[in-house]
Design an enzyme around this catalytic site. Structure first.
Site, mmCIF file in Angstrom:
data_model
loop_
_atom_site.group_PDB
_atom_site.id
_atom_site.type_symbol
_atom_site.label_atom_id
_atom_site.label_comp_id
_atom_site.label_asym_id
_atom_site.label_seq_id
_atom_site.Cartn_x
_atom_site.Cartn_y
_atom_site.Cartn_z
ATOM 1 C CD GLU A 774 -3.022 -0.512 0.157
ATOM 2 O OE1 GLU A 774 -3.038 0.677 -0.252
ATOM 3 O OE2 GLU A 774 -3.751 -1.398 -0.301
ATOM 4 C CB CYS A 808 -1.618 6.959 2.279
ATOM 5 S SG CYS A 808 -2.573 5.734 3.145
#
Ligand SMILES: Cc1cc2nc3c(=O)[nH]c(=O)nc-3n(C[C@H](O)[C@H](O)[C@H](O)COP(=O)(O)OP(=O)(O)OC[C@H]3O[C@@H](n4cnc5c(N)ncnc54)[C@H](O)[C@@H]3O)c2cc1C
Length: 1014
Positions: A774, A808
């Site tokens: 990720e 993020c």
């Protein structure tokens, strides 16, 4: 206590009022008017109602006739119908017919649509500004009606807007008092049983007076609100004008009560007899609140007003509380609300010596009840005040004044834009199944029906809107929805761990206590047990509080790269027995770990506050998410636990089985220091793998807390190896030939390196490594020309500033359509500037520190880049900051797609604003990125929303909401393109990455015989 009014008393009053009101219909329902016709259609067709109210809501933001025509078509035209999940066909049929029947729709000019909507709004609103309202209020007075002026406005998202609101109240007070001086005397309206009454009254919303109005910080709110409120109340006392404090959402109720009571107890305001508050009978708390308020007023020793209403946010409260998994604070049944109203009516009148009771209702029975109760107590007519909304139930209003009672109308003043939100609330209220007005005027209910006491049990389920019907007071939605669906049941039983409701004093108290305890533990030494590796020297990781870097949170003995081999070997050895356990045993360990985290919830959140600088809610949410991962994956594991039979042909038995891969390396980041590692570790463990876990070197203490939780949960020794260390430790792990699966979350640079490293097959390696990575994002939110600006500004602010932009998923680009670019930016800058920068342990802090000096340096570099590339509209004040790691937010406009500010992930509070001509261009800009993690759209155009669904390329797309805070099981999270590879975390496919599929096919035909031939 005086005897209560009897049903006979109520009926007597009701009959008089009913007879006086007979024959007349409120204008809203009058079929001669197009609003009446339109409402009739909405009641007939729920889908049409939704479209109509949504259209009315967006209408004032539309600037041109073409835009209006386009939206009419989008909401009611052919194109819309097939896309609607329910009622699409009927919508098309009814929609266009209804619109043309009432004057809207095909062939009708945009101007007509606009004028008619304006007319509809004007029915409820007394004027666009106080000046325009004065003649209307004078007219009301002449007709024997008092008023309470409500200043409609957009949500207060900045301190500048709060100042402007306060100034509007001041202006209204003076103008009202001035004008009212010329009105003719009215004995009924100018005095009650306790003395003279001011001619004018205003209704004040406290949330309008402070942009950061939030019960998490009652003290800070009191200071800010009281500073703006004191001059208002001072003016009201001097003029005099009465002031009633409106009651808004439940979340703000206790705070509102506290501020009002506290301010009015201040010496200066103690003797002000014309203040009051609205209390909502649909709340379970209100019984207690009314009693406490009466007690408080008695102690204060000065008359105080209580306006008893039922409440205007029932759907909202029900939906929002269910979404959050919190107990629903409103009654579930209308009859319960009515019963509460009926209990409180006599109670208020019983305390008429100190309480100025006002009954805000259009319900004939409840008006009659108030009159009957007052009469029973021998109170004069002037001791009871009935209140209604301007533009509603006019015949009843006339009947009440005709009977010699004081009637006050709630009189909203404001522009069309905020007016529409108010209008939609009124339309919803009037068209709800339960609405007494609808039942009376459209349902043709008899007097007997209208007067039926609320104890009758016949009002149950049928009257509750279908979308809210399923559950009781504290529901677990998914569980009920699928109960009884066999093997799937366990999977669906999952419900998210509710976030802490910091409006509750006990929750705030627990958090404070935990922060105190954690403070006492700062500096603690953590020595994870490493396998003895001869000759390996161990250094330490010193974890510092980013808000005060001199403060050491913990000192953790670090693993050296040379420890990795031993850690992997131990994991492998212990992992075999673990893999051999039944899946249910492993699931049980996850559930037990969840229970440990639950028990330590506040301690862990407090630890995050100190170790990574999260503010209360962010820290709490991280712990809740960690619990979610454990519970969710425990349930999901069942899906991969049993062999799955494939095909049904006789003579062969095909099974798909899943086997653990072996040892998983878990490499999480620091920004979700508990949730992300928990998710990755839990997924690997529950599928039968052993884990070597290297926490981020910036959050090793929280990482260790996870290991402790697993240990306490009964995870066998050795299965989870903890190797805190520098990046080199991670590199060794990635390269290790016996580590076939690597779960990583972090920066793109490191992620890509890992993928590259993992692709190399080393001596002794037997498997191709599986990498789950990720990585970052350069997430954009599009704000189009139909967006609700209040929501867009609040959503962008939260998505951009949440955890200082160090998520993020954070918003780092906002793409705004030309037509509202400047207005949006102005409000956004003010809103962002209003968020409080400070120490995360303070509850009122919205923005804390960056994680460390390196992060600060990076942000400073981007500030310089931003200034070279675009126009800074907000820059941090670097000379005044609470500590070296604090960097306030920055916003740059004029950013073009080729600029670095539009392309590179910054991981801090720096926002690039891009301008787009139209939605097509906005979408193209949003997609013009190597990242594709999250994205958002604020729009009320059905067509644009549909286009975003199809063409906005991101892993997680959010429409009309913030773009952070994905919930396990509900918004599985993960990106596309260079934002990541692998299945979405917290989703149904995630576990499959930690197992390998094996198909076993057995030929069962022996000697011409097979057991499965039917
Ligand atoms: C002067 C004045 C001031 C006001 N100020 C405020 C304010 O400060 N804050 C505020 O919230 N509202 C305020 N209102 C709005 C008020 O809450 C609504 O107008 C009122 O709810 C309508 O009630 P009614 O008695 O006229 O109608 P009724 O039709 O008898 O009752 C409607 C009420 O029942 C509730 N209800 C509907 N279905 C259910 C169910 N299934 N279970 C439980 N309850 C249900 C509705 O939410 C609504 O509150 C004010 C109204 C007036 C007249």
């Amino acid at each position: 206590m005086a005897a209560l009014a009897t049903e006979g008393d109520i009926r007597r009053h009701a009959e008089t009022l009913f007879a006086a009101a007979a024959g007349a219909s409120p204008r809203l329902f009058d079929r001669k008017w197009w609003t009446g016709r339109l409402l009739e259609w909405t009641i007939r067709d729920e889908a049409f109602k939704v479209q109509l109210f949504r259209f009315i809501d967006v209408l004032p933001t539309l600037k041109t006739p073409t835009q209006i025509q386009r939206l009419v078509e989008e909401y009611f035209g052919q194109e819309t119908a097939p896309r609607l999940p329910m009622g699409g066909r009927s919508l098309m049929r009814w929609g266009m017919r209804a619109l043309s029947a009432s004057g809207f729709g095909a062939g009708v000019t945009a101007e007509t649509v606009y004028t008619q909507a304006l007319q509809m709004a004007n029915q409820f609103i007394v004027g666009a500004g106080i000046k325009e309202a004065l003649p209307v209020l004078a007219g009301l007075w002449k007709r024997g009606l008092a008023h309470s002026v409500d200043l409609l406005g957009e949500a207060t998202v900045s301190e500048r807007e709060a100042d402007a609101y306060a100034a509007r109240y001041q202006e209204a007070l003076t103008a009202l008092a001035d004008a009212a001086g010329d009105w003719r005397a009215s004995p009924v309206l100018e005095a009650d049983h306790l003395g003279p009454l001011p001619r004018a009254q205003i209704s004040v919303k406290l949330s309008a007076l402070y942009s950061q109005f939030d019960p998490i910080d009652p003290e800070g709110c009191y200071t800010a609100v009281a500073a703006r409120l004191r001059p208002i109340v001072r003016a009201a006392m001097r003029l005099p004008v009465a002031v009633t404090f409106d009651m808004e959402q439940y979340a703000w109720k206790d705070l509102t009560l506290e501020i009002v009571r506290r301010l009015l107890t201040e010496e200066e305001f103690r003797a002000f007899p014309h203040a009051g508050i609205a209390l909502q009978a649909y709340l379970r708390d209100t019984d207690r609140d009314v009693r406490e308020t009466i007690k408080w007023a008695t102690t204060r020793g000065c008359p105080f007003g209580i306006r008893l209403i039922k409440g205007a946010y029932w759907d909202y409260e029900t939906i929002v509380h269910r979404q959050r998994g919190w107990p629903v604070p409103v009654f579930r049944r209308k009859t319960e609300t009515d019963a509460c109203y009926e209990r409180l009516t006599p109670l208020l009148l019983e305390h008429a010596d100190v309480i100025r009771a006002a009954f805000g209702t259009h319900n004939l029975r409840h008006v009659a009840l108030a009159l009957a109760e007052a009469e029973r107590r021998g109170l004069p007519k002037k001791a009871v005040e009935i209140q209604m909304l301007h533009g509603m139930a006019e015949p009843l209003q006339a009947a009440v004044t005709g009977a010699g009672y004081r009637l006050r109308v709630y009189a909203p003043v404001g522009e069309l834009l905020p007016g529409m939100a108010y209008l939609v609330r009124r339309l919803l209220e009037n068209t709800a199944n339960e609405s007494i007005l609808r039942q009376q005027y459209l349902g043709g209910q008899s007097l007997d029906d209208l007067l039926r006491p609320p104890t009758a049990t016949d009002v149950a389920a049928g009257l509750i809107p279908a979308h809210l019907q399923r559950e009781g007071v504290n529901p677990s939605p998914t569980a009920a929805a699928v109960a009884g669906e066999g093997s799937l049941q366990r999977e669906f039983e999952f419900t998210n761990e509710p976030h802490t409701d910091f409006a509750r004093p006990a929750a705030r108290q627990q958090m404070r206590a935990a922060l105190g305890v954690m403070r006492g533990r700062l500096g603690r030494r953590i020595e994870p047990a490493f396998p003895a590796s001869p000759g390996v020297k161990h250094s330490v990781l010193t974890s510092r509080n980013p808000a005060r870097p001199v403060e050491i949170v913990g000192v953790v003995t670090a693993a050296a790269p040379g420890d990795v081999d031993a850690a992997v070997a131990r994991a492998q050895a212990s992992g075999q027995a673990w893999a051999a356990l039944p899946s249910t045993d492993r699931q049980a360990v996850l559930s037990a770990a969840a229970a440990v985290l639950r028990r330590r919830r506040f301690d862990l959140a407090a630890l995050e506050v100190f170790e990574v600088g999260k503010v209360w809610r962010e820290a709490d949410a991280d712990v809740a998410e960690a619990i979610d991962f454990l519970e969710y994956y425990a349930r999901q594991a069942q899906k991969v636990a049993e062999p799955i039979r494939l095909g049904r042909e006789p003579g062969e038995l095909n099974h798909l089985l899943y086997r653990p891969r072996g040892v998983a390396a878990v490499l999480p980041p620091w920004n979700f220091p508990l949730a992300i590692p928990t998710g990755m570790v839990a997924a690997a463990l529950v599928t039968g793998n052993a884990v070597v876990f290297k926490p981020s070197e910036r959050a090793p203490v929280t990482g260790y807390a996870l290991v402790e939780a697993f240990r306490e949960a009964g995870l066998p020794e050795g299965v989870l190896q903890f190797v805190p260390g520098e990046p080199e430790v991670g590199r060794r792990l990635v390269a290790h030939p016996e580590v076939p699966v690597i779960a990583f979350t972090g920066s793109q640079a490191v992620g890509l390196q890992i993928i590259e490293e993992a692709a190399r097959v080393r001596p002794g390696q037997r498997e191709v490594k599986k990498v789950i990575a990720e990585m970052g994002g350069k997430n954009a939110i599009i704000v189009d020309d139909t967006a609700d600006l209040d929501e867009a500004v609040a959503g962008v602010t939260a998505s951009f500033l949440g955890y200082q932009g160090q998520k993020c998923s954070a918003c780092s680009r906002v793409i705004v359509l030309d037509s509202l670019h400047d207005l949006f930016v102005e409000r956004l800058v003010d809103a962002v500037r209003s968020v409080r920068l400070g120490f995360p342990e303070e509850p009122g802090t919205g923005l804390g520190p960056l994680i460390d000096a390196r992060a600060v340096q990076k942000v400073l570099e981007y500030l310089a880049i931003g200034q070279a590339e675009g126009t800074p509209v907000l820059l941090p004040d670097l000379d005044h900051r609470p500590g070296p790691n604090f960097v306030g937010p920055a916003i740059f406009t004029g950013i073009r797609p080729e600029h670095r500010l539009a392309r590179e992930e910054i991981f801090g509070p720096v926002l690039a604003v891009l301008r787009a001509r139209d939605f097509d261009e906005a979408l193209a800009l949003a997609n013009d990125s190597e990242y594709a993690l999250t994205g958002g759209v604020y729009s009320r155009s059905p067509r644009n929303i549909a286009r975003a669904r199809e063409g906005f390329h991101v892993g997680n797309l959010y429409i009309n909401r913030g773009i952070t805070g994905a919930l396990v099981g509900r918004q599985p999270f993960g990106g596309d393109r260079l934002s990541g590879m692998g299945a979405k975390a917290g989703g149904p496919d995630y576990l499959l990455q930690f197992v390998t599929g094996v198909v076993v096919s057995e030929q069962t035909l022996r000697r011409g015989f097979s057991p499965d031939l039917e």
